[in-house]
Design an enzyme around this catalytic site. Structure first.
Site, PDB file in Angstrom:
ATOM      1  N   LYS A  24      20.423 -89.594 -76.963  1.00 40.98           N
ATOM      2  CA  LYS A  24      21.216 -89.538 -75.718  1.00 40.98           C
ATOM      3  C   LYS A  24      21.126 -90.856 -74.964  1.00 40.98           C
ATOM      4  O   LYS A  24      22.131 -91.404 -74.521  1.00 40.98           O
ATOM      5  CB  LYS A  24      20.704 -88.395 -74.832  1.00 40.98           C
ATOM      6  N   ASN A  25      19.898 -91.366 -74.818  1.00 46.08           N
ATOM      7  CA  ASN A  25      19.723 -92.546 -73.971  1.00 46.08           C
ATOM      8  C   ASN A  25      20.173 -93.846 -74.638  1.00 46.08           C
ATOM      9  O   ASN A  25      20.268 -94.876 -73.981  1.00 46.08           O
ATOM     10  CB  ASN A  25      18.272 -92.645 -73.495  1.00 46.08           C
ATOM     11  N   CYS A 118      17.334 -87.463 -57.005  1.00 46.90           N
ATOM     12  CA  CYS A 118      17.058 -87.122 -58.389  1.00 46.90           C
ATOM     13  C   CYS A 118      15.815 -86.231 -58.423  1.00 46.90           C
ATOM     14  O   CYS A 118      14.896 -86.412 -57.626  1.00 46.90           O
ATOM     15  CB  CYS A 118      16.823 -88.399 -59.170  1.00 46.90           C
ATOM     16  N   ARG A 123      14.767 -93.054 -57.473  1.00 49.52           N
ATOM     17  CA  ARG A 123      15.328 -93.853 -58.567  1.00 49.52           C
ATOM     18  C   ARG A 123      16.345 -94.824 -57.993  1.00 49.52           C
ATOM     19  O   ARG A 123      17.552 -94.660 -58.151  1.00 49.52           O
ATOM     20  CB  ARG A 123      15.954 -92.953 -59.633  1.00 49.52           C
ATOM     21  N   ASP A 306       9.240 -89.523 -70.690  1.00 48.44           N
ATOM     22  CA  ASP A 306      10.109 -88.421 -71.130  1.00 48.44           C
ATOM     23  C   ASP A 306       9.392 -87.444 -72.062  1.00 48.44           C
ATOM     24  O   ASP A 306       9.971 -86.423 -72.443  1.00 48.44           O
ATOM     25  CB  ASP A 306      11.362 -88.971 -71.833  1.00 48.44           C
ATOM     26  N   ARG A 398      21.747 -80.969 -71.104  1.00 46.19           N
ATOM     27  CA  ARG A 398      22.080 -82.378 -70.811  1.00 46.19           C
ATOM     28  C   ARG A 398      21.596 -83.293 -71.923  1.00 46.19           C
ATOM     29  O   ARG A 398      22.196 -84.333 -72.172  1.00 46.19           O
ATOM     30  CB  ARG A 398      21.418 -82.810 -69.495  1.00 46.19           C
TER      31      ARG A 398
HETATM   32  N1  EPU Z   1      13.520 -98.761 -60.721  1.00 36.05           N
HETATM   33  C1  EPU Z   1      13.621 -99.426 -59.526  1.00 36.05           C
HETATM   34  N2  EPU Z   1      14.761-100.108 -59.247  1.00 36.05           N
HETATM   35  C2  EPU Z   1      15.807-100.154 -60.122  1.00 36.05           C
HETATM   36  C3  EPU Z   1      15.707 -99.479 -61.355  1.00 36.05           C
HETATM   37  C4  EPU Z   1      14.538 -98.787 -61.628  1.00 36.05           C
HETATM   38  O1  EPU Z   1      12.689 -99.400 -58.706  1.00 36.05           O
HETATM   39  O2  EPU Z   1      16.834-100.796 -59.803  1.00 36.05           O
HETATM   40  C5  EPU Z   1      12.300 -98.001 -61.017  1.00 36.05           C
HETATM   41  C6  EPU Z   1      12.559 -96.496 -61.196  1.00 36.05           C
HETATM   42  O3  EPU Z   1      12.579 -95.845 -59.948  1.00 36.05           O
HETATM   43  C7  EPU Z   1      11.392 -96.067 -62.058  1.00 36.05           C
HETATM   44  C8  EPU Z   1      11.182 -97.283 -62.959  1.00 36.05           C
HETATM   45  O4  EPU Z   1      11.802 -98.387 -62.281  1.00 36.05           O
HETATM   46  O5  EPU Z   1      10.256 -95.882 -61.266  1.00 36.05           O
HETATM   47  C9  EPU Z   1      11.758 -97.166 -64.353  1.00 36.05           C
HETATM   48  O6  EPU Z   1      13.105 -96.789 -64.283  1.00 36.05           O
HETATM   49  P1  EPU Z   1      14.164 -97.204 -65.398  1.00 36.05           P
HETATM   50  O7  EPU Z   1      15.214 -98.035 -64.768  1.00 36.05           O
HETATM   51  O8  EPU Z   1      13.427 -97.768 -66.556  1.00 36.05           O
HETATM   52  O9  EPU Z   1      14.764 -95.785 -65.802  1.00 36.05           O
HETATM   53  P2  EPU Z   1      16.282 -95.416 -66.050  1.00 36.05           P
HETATM   54  O10 EPU Z   1      16.970 -96.505 -66.760  1.00 36.05           O
HETATM   55  O11 EPU Z   1      16.874 -94.895 -64.787  1.00 36.05           O
HETATM   56  C10 EPU Z   1      15.836 -94.371 -68.401  1.00 36.05           C
HETATM   57  C11 EPU Z   1      16.109 -93.063 -69.084  1.00 36.05           C
HETATM   58  C12 EPU Z   1      15.196 -91.997 -68.500  1.00 36.05           C
HETATM   59  C13 EPU Z   1      13.757 -92.428 -68.724  1.00 36.05           C
HETATM   60  C14 EPU Z   1      13.518 -93.816 -68.088  1.00 36.05           C
HETATM   61  C15 EPU Z   1      12.136 -94.367 -68.350  1.00 36.05           C
HETATM   62  C16 EPU Z   1      18.433 -93.250 -69.671  1.00 36.05           C
HETATM   63  C17 EPU Z   1      19.827 -92.789 -69.473  1.00 36.05           C
HETATM   64  N3  EPU Z   1      17.515 -92.706 -68.892  1.00 36.05           N
HETATM   65  O12 EPU Z   1      16.114 -94.172 -67.027  1.00 36.05           O
HETATM   66  O13 EPU Z   1      15.458 -90.810 -69.240  1.00 36.05           O
HETATM   67  O14 EPU Z   1      12.882 -91.494 -68.141  1.00 36.05           O
HETATM   68  O15 EPU Z   1      14.478 -94.745 -68.622  1.00 36.05           O
HETATM   69  O16 EPU Z   1      11.894 -94.453 -69.712  1.00 36.05           O
HETATM   70  O17 EPU Z   1      18.173 -94.073 -70.540  1.00 36.05           O
HETATM   71  C18 EPU Z   1      15.548 -88.495 -69.646  1.00 36.05           C
HETATM   72  O18 EPU Z   1      16.146 -88.748 -70.708  1.00 36.05           O
HETATM   73  O19 EPU Z   1      15.080 -87.350 -69.378  1.00 36.05           O
HETATM   74  C19 EPU Z   1      15.364 -89.565 -68.671  1.00 36.05           C
HETATM   75  C20 EPU Z   1      15.082 -89.341 -67.393  1.00 36.05           C
END
Ligand code: EPU
Length: 419
Positions: A24-25, A118, A123, A306, A398
């Site tokens: 998915k991701n 969220c 996030r 995850d 999802r």
């Molecule tokens: N963060 C910030 N600012 C930003 C972006 C992120 O502070 O602009 C923080 C977030 O709040 C968090 C950390 O950085 O504390 C990591 O967030 P990241 O951006 O890596 O996560 P994401 O891209 O929003 C993806 C996956 C998530 C998974 C996380 C961590 C996708 C679509 N989603 O989210 O997947 O938990 O990386 O590995 O790729 C799931 O599949 O259940 C899921 C939540």
């Protein structure tokens, strides 16, 4: 409302083969990448999960034409119908925010709803926005919408303050069409990011350092079509591995990528499970005696956030105490209260959950607020005596393709029911 009903029991063991779906991701950013070109992009091994369909719905409003055949999806965005991604769709799924950079890079303008609350914690998207600004975008926030404009993005040297999966994906995509070179430092290194970069290279992007902490992108004038395979889902893989260990079963996962689940495999082995890897297959045999393990979530290749909720379900059956530390998200212990309803003994202290095993679980009605929490409760339900009902099944849909059918194929007594 749909629910999952499980008839579980301590002596129940999963047995048989299960095929792992596409990630998915990895699929979600690959869909967004199709906005970078007017030519067709074919993605293979697409998981047929709700988040993918939500993303397609949003992209259709922007001008996407798509055709799905089995798990092969062809996407084409010849022209833009609207440069605006509405709150109604963005609020369903945060990854849809990733359309901002590609729209901006190709069409010079994008208006995307700012993602809101969220279930798993704060996030923010500040790192995405700061990065796009460094690439020359003029960004304003108006009435809950982020409006970005740029004649043409300009390469820059950008260091992420903290590792972000989505932020890295977003800036790599935007940089492919920027003028000149972009250097991205302190990048996240998840396999889904590499899978996206490989797609972009097939589309004509110039990217070096794929999978590394520093990624260099030299912008090109335009990108073309491509044919690309989505990697197997490493979180679905981990979830079934835990299911095998938890039920002291013997199952074989096929069509997966063992190299993408190093820490999950290590932790399961330390906890007593036997794991054999053979090409794209992984066999897990659970042990009667589960040893407690401490885990701390961290960016790849560390233990994935995850997988934290599912591993916690396993630790309720370990002989002793384990400490699970969540470092990525600040509210990702919502499954704890529901596991308590099944008879687990867990205390949460700040970012740590202390799990006191082993406690027999007994079936109950539970409700999960997010995807991985739902998976954890379904796993717990397999070994809880009697009936477990997991409410709000839309969370599990999802990100897991037909999870109840896959578990039924392994012998579980599980079904989807309606109120
Ligand atoms: N963060 C910030 N600012 C930003 C972006 C992120 O502070 O602009 C923080 C977030 O709040 C968090 C950390 O950085 O504390 C990591 O967030 P990241 O951006 O890596 O996560 P994401 O891209 O929003 C993806 C996956 C998530 C998974 C996380 C961590 C996708 C679509 N989603 O989210 O997947 O938990 O990386 O590995 O790729 C799931 O599949 O259940 C899921 C939540």
């Amino acid at each position: 409302m749909e629910k999952i009903r499980i008839q579980g029991g301590h002596d129940f063991r999963l047995k048989g083969d299960v095929r792992i779906s596409g990630s998915k991701n990895a699929a979600l950013p690959a869909l967004a990448a199709a906005l970078l070109t007017g030519e067709p992009v074919t993605l293979r091994n697409i998981p047929l999960v709700k988040d993918v369909f939500s993303m397609l719905k949003l992209m259709r409003e922007l001008g996407l034409e798509s055709a799905l055949q089995g798990t092969d999806l062809t996407l084409k965005v010849p022209r833009i119908l609207s440069e605006e991604a509405s709150y109604n769709l963005v609020k369903l799924m945060r990854a849809s925010f990733l359309v901002l950079g590609p729209l901006l890079a190709r069409f010079g303008k994008a208006i995307v709803a700012q993602p809101g609350g969220c279930a798993i914690g704060l996030r923010p998207v500040d790192l995405h926005i700061a990065g796009l600004q460094r690439l020359g975008a003029n960004i304003t926030l108006e009435h809950g919408y982020i409006k970005a404009e740029a004649d043409r993005l300009q390469g820059a040297d950008i260091r992420f303050e903290k590792k972000t999966v989505g932020g890295t994906e977003h800036l790599v995509m935007a940089a492919t069409l920027a003028r000149g070179e972009t250097v991205l430092r302190n990048c996240a290194q998840e396999p889904e990011i590499s899978n996206l970069c490989e797609l972009l290279v097939k589309m004509g992007a110039k990217i070096e350092g794929i999978g590394e902490e520093t990624i260099r992108v030299v912008g090109v004038d335009q990108l073309g079509g491509a044919d690309h395979e989505i990697i197997p889902d490493r979180i679905e893989t981990g979830t079934f591995l835990v299911a095998g260990a938890l039920t002291r079963g013997d199952i074989r996962l096929t069509g997966t990528e063992p190299a993408h689940v190093p820490t999950t495999i290590d932790k399961l082995r330390y906890s007593g499970a036997t794991i054999d890897v053979d090409g794209t297959d992984i066999r897990v045999q659970g042990s009667d005696e589960i040893r407690p393990q401490d885990v701390t979530t961290s960016p790849y290749p560390g233990f994935p956030t995850d997988m934290q909720a599912q591993f916690m379900a396993l630790m309720t059956q370990a002989a002793g105490m384990s400490i699970i530390t969540e470092t990525i998200f600040d509210r990702r212990f919502q499954h704890v209260n529901e596991l308590l309803r099944l008879g687990a003994v867990i205390e949460v202290i700040g970012d740590k959950a202390v799990v006191h095993g082993r406690t027999p679980l007994s079936g109950a009605e539970v409700t999960a607020t997010d995807l991985r929490a739902s998976a954890s409760l379904i796993l717990a339900g397999l070994i809880a005596s009697g009936e477990t009902i997991v409410n709000d099944v839309e969370h599990i849909d999802r990100g897991y393709e037909r999870i109840e059918e896959k578990l039924r194929g392994l012998g579980a007594r599980i079904e989807r029911i309606r109120d």
